[in-house]
Design a protein around this motif. Structure first.
Motif, PDB file in Angstrom:
ATOM      1  N   ASP A 258       0.841  -1.540   0.396  1.00  0.00           N
ATOM      2  CA  ASP A 258       0.458   0.006  -0.204  1.00  0.00           C
ATOM      3  C   ASP A 258       0.771   1.176  -0.322  1.00  0.00           C
ATOM      4  O   ASP A 258       1.664   1.433   1.174  1.00  0.00           O
ATOM      5  CB  ASP A 258      -1.348   0.175   1.303  1.00  0.00           C
ATOM      6  N   SER A 259       0.733   2.273  -0.811  1.00  0.00           N
ATOM      7  CA  SER A 259       1.270   3.176  -0.884  1.00  0.00           C
ATOM      8  C   SER A 259       0.706   4.743  -0.199  1.00  0.00           C
ATOM      9  O   SER A 259       1.706   5.405   0.434  1.00  0.00           O
ATOM     10  CB  SER A 259       1.462   4.131  -2.528  1.00  0.00           C
TER      11      SER A 259
ATOM     12  N   GLY B 182      -1.535  -1.516   4.015  1.00  0.00           N
ATOM     13  CA  GLY B 182      -1.643  -2.972   3.166  1.00  0.00           C
ATOM     14  C   GLY B 182       0.489  -2.372   4.229  1.00  0.00           C
ATOM     15  O   GLY B 182       0.507  -0.985   4.706  1.00  0.00           O
ATOM     16  N   GLY B 183       1.895  -3.012   3.936  1.00  0.00           N
ATOM     17  CA  GLY B 183       1.898  -3.123   4.586  1.00  0.00           C
ATOM     18  C   GLY B 183       3.424  -2.222   3.199  1.00  0.00           C
ATOM     19  O   GLY B 183       3.389  -2.155   1.639  1.00  0.00           O
ATOM     20  N   LEU B 184       4.796  -2.102   3.297  1.00  0.00           N
ATOM     21  CA  LEU B 184       5.728  -2.358   2.447  1.00  0.00           C
ATOM     22  C   LEU B 184       5.822  -3.105   1.232  1.00  0.00           C
ATOM     23  O   LEU B 184       6.177  -3.349  -0.299  1.00  0.00           O
ATOM     24  CB  LEU B 184       7.210  -1.943   2.544  1.00  0.00           C
ATOM     25  N   GLY B 185       5.935  -4.436   1.871  1.00  0.00           N
ATOM     26  CA  GLY B 185       6.030  -5.960   1.038  1.00  0.00           C
ATOM     27  C   GLY B 185       4.990  -6.518   0.778  1.00  0.00           C
ATOM     28  O   GLY B 185       4.242  -6.554   1.781  1.00  0.00           O
ATOM     29  N   GLY B 186       4.757  -6.981  -0.826  1.00  0.00           N
ATOM     30  CA  GLY B 186       3.552  -7.071  -0.427  1.00  0.00           C
ATOM     31  C   GLY B 186       3.306  -8.606  -1.452  1.00  0.00           C
ATOM     32  O   GLY B 186       4.392  -9.273  -1.033  1.00  0.00           O
TER      33      GLY B 186
ATOM     34  N   PHE C 146       1.007   6.172   4.811  1.00  0.00           N
ATOM     35  CA  PHE C 146       1.852   5.321   4.031  1.00  0.00           C
ATOM     36  C   PHE C 146       2.631   4.004   5.015  1.00  0.00           C
ATOM     37  O   PHE C 146       3.004   3.946   5.744  1.00  0.00           O
ATOM     38  CB  PHE C 146       3.306   5.705   3.714  1.00  0.00           C
ATOM     39  N   ALA C 147       3.161   3.336   4.607  1.00  0.00           N
ATOM     40  CA  ALA C 147       3.303   2.098   5.334  1.00  0.00           C
ATOM     41  C   ALA C 147       4.815   2.318   5.500  1.00  0.00           C
ATOM     42  O   ALA C 147       5.934   2.566   4.631  1.00  0.00           O
ATOM     43  CB  ALA C 147       3.424   0.390   3.969  1.00  0.00           C
TER      44      ALA C 147
ATOM     45  N   ALA D  16       2.489   6.231  11.112  1.00  0.00           N
ATOM     46  CA  ALA D  16       2.233   6.810  10.356  1.00  0.00           C
ATOM     47  C   ALA D  16       1.641   7.592   9.813  1.00  0.00           C
ATOM     48  O   ALA D  16       2.486   7.998   8.802  1.00  0.00           O
ATOM     49  CB  ALA D  16       2.202   5.137   9.295  1.00  0.00           C
ATOM     50  N   ILE D  17       1.160   7.857  10.351  1.00  0.00           N
ATOM     51  CA  ILE D  17      -0.316   9.130   9.398  1.00  0.00           C
ATOM     52  C   ILE D  17       1.523  10.421   9.509  1.00  0.00           C
ATOM     53  O   ILE D  17       1.658  10.778  10.932  1.00  0.00           O
ATOM     54  CB  ILE D  17      -1.022   9.104  10.195  1.00  0.00           C
TER      55      ILE D  17
END
Ligand SMILES: *[C@@H]1O[C@H](CO)[C@@H](O)[C@H](O)[C@H]1NC(C)=O
Ligand SMILES: *[C@@H]1O[C@H](CO)[C@@H](O)[C@H](O)[C@H]1NC(C)=O
Ligand SMILES: *[C@@H]1O[C@H](CO)[C@@H](O)[C@H](O)[C@H]1NC(C)=O
Ligand SMILES: *[C@@H]1O[C@H](CO)[C@@H](O)[C@H](O)[C@H]1NC(C)=O
Ligand SMILES: *[C@@H]1O[C@H](CO)[C@@H](O)[C@H](O)[C@H]1NC(C)=O
Ligand SMILES: *[C@@H]1O[C@H](CO)[C@@H](O)[C@H](O)[C@H]1NC(C)=O
Ligand SMILES: [Cu+2]
Length: 240
Positions: free
Chosen positions: A80-81, A156-160, A180-181, A226-227
């Motif tokens: 997720d960007s 989501g995260g950085l890794g998918g 963002f992740a 993360a915000i």
């Protein structure tokens, strides 16, 4: 025999040529914003860096991994960007997010999470795309997005699955990056979906009930550690 070797050479050259940089424009181009990923179908072998450029102004989009059968909801463990808010009349360098293909044997489906925009929810308006579609059918995916009853907001995260990023989008400080992740895997989350307006896929009703603000009732907790609010909320109207 000859045909077979010509074919093999051709196939090899296609693979090689696809290994160069791949650019996907997110949200239209310049001052002609649109609810699109362009191109929305990419074929890219292992190791390819797909660069998502958030070119549409104004625009506020995400690149979020989903599935063929549920195009507008995040897949567990997906990438997720996060939100990239590009103001109106923005002329700086396009914010970009790099995603590297890790397994080209599997389709990598993605969508935009935006619900709350003057044009309604983006995923049911077919703001969706895929890397390495294989033998699946894009029209099935797009039709399923149009028919989506909800647009999932979970982060989501950085890794998918089959692809991964190494960091959040890269952008000048005038660009708002939210949600963002920051870690490789998606945080555990119970929120997997939220109603998209009142009429299923009615994309004309998404932002209507909240007045002129950009935080109408349809937006669920984007709150998380993360915000980051880089810019003040100048952007009443900047959500495309
Ligand atoms: C972009 O949209 C998200 C979700 O609606 C929101 O949290 C964020 O504040 C928006 N960014 C801007 C700059 O409006
Ligand atoms: C963008 O530019 C147009 C045309 O110059 C202007 O009318 C509008 O007010 C500008 N919008 C913002 C948010 O700066
Ligand atoms: C790409 O990587 C994945 C995961 O390691 C592997 O399964 C797949 O066979 C690779 N593709 C090619 C064409 O080698
Ligand atoms: C949703 O969109 C599809 C495709 O555009 C359309 O056929 C269907 O009638 C729509 N449903 C609703 C509830 O608007
Ligand atoms: C993204 O990848 C492209 C192509 O490899 C590279 O030129 C660019 O610097 C990368 N951008 C970021 C922010 O890492
Ligand atoms: C879609 O929303 C518009 C505006 O709110 C409304 O007039 C229309 O009846 C809705 N259509 C559906 C299928 O819900
Ligand atoms: Cu969008």
């Amino acid at each position: 025999m000859l045909f077979a070797s010509v074919f093999a050479a051709l196939a090899a050259s296609v693979v090689v040529s696809a290994q160069g940089p791949v650019i996907v424009k997110v949200g239209g181009d310049g001052t002609t914003p649109a609810l699109t990923f362009n191109p929305n179908q990419i074929t890219a072998p292992n190791g390819t860096v797909v660069t998502f450029q958030f070119t549409g102004s104004p625009g506020n989009h995400t690149v979020t991994q989903s599935t063929l059968t549920d195009p507008c909801n995040p897949v567990a463990g997906g990438f997720d960007s996060g939100w990239v808010g590009v103001p109106a009349n923005y002329t700086g360098p396009a914010p970009e997010w790099n995603l590297t293909v890790k397994d080209d044997s599997k389709p990598i489906w993605f969508y935009c999470k935006q619900l709350n925009s003057p044009k309604g929810a983006h995923c049911p308006a077919q703001m969706v795309g895929v890397i390495n579609i294989g033998n699946k059918n894009f029209n099935d995916f797009a039709a399923s997005a149009s028919a989506a009853k909800s647009v999932g907001q979970a982060e989501g995260g950085l890794g998918g699955a089959a692809a991964a990023a190494t960091g959040p989008p890269s952008a000048p400080s005038s660009i708002s990056l939210v949600g963002f992740a920051t870690s490789a895997t998606a945080p555990p989350s119970s929120q997997s979906s939220t109603p998209a307006g009142s009429g299923g896929n009615n994309s004309t009703s998404g932002g209507g009930s909240g007045g002129s603000g950009n935080k109408g009732g349809a937006v669920v907790n984007v709150a998380s550690s993360a915000i980051v609010f880089v810019a003040a909320l100048v952007g009443m109207a900047i959500v495309l």
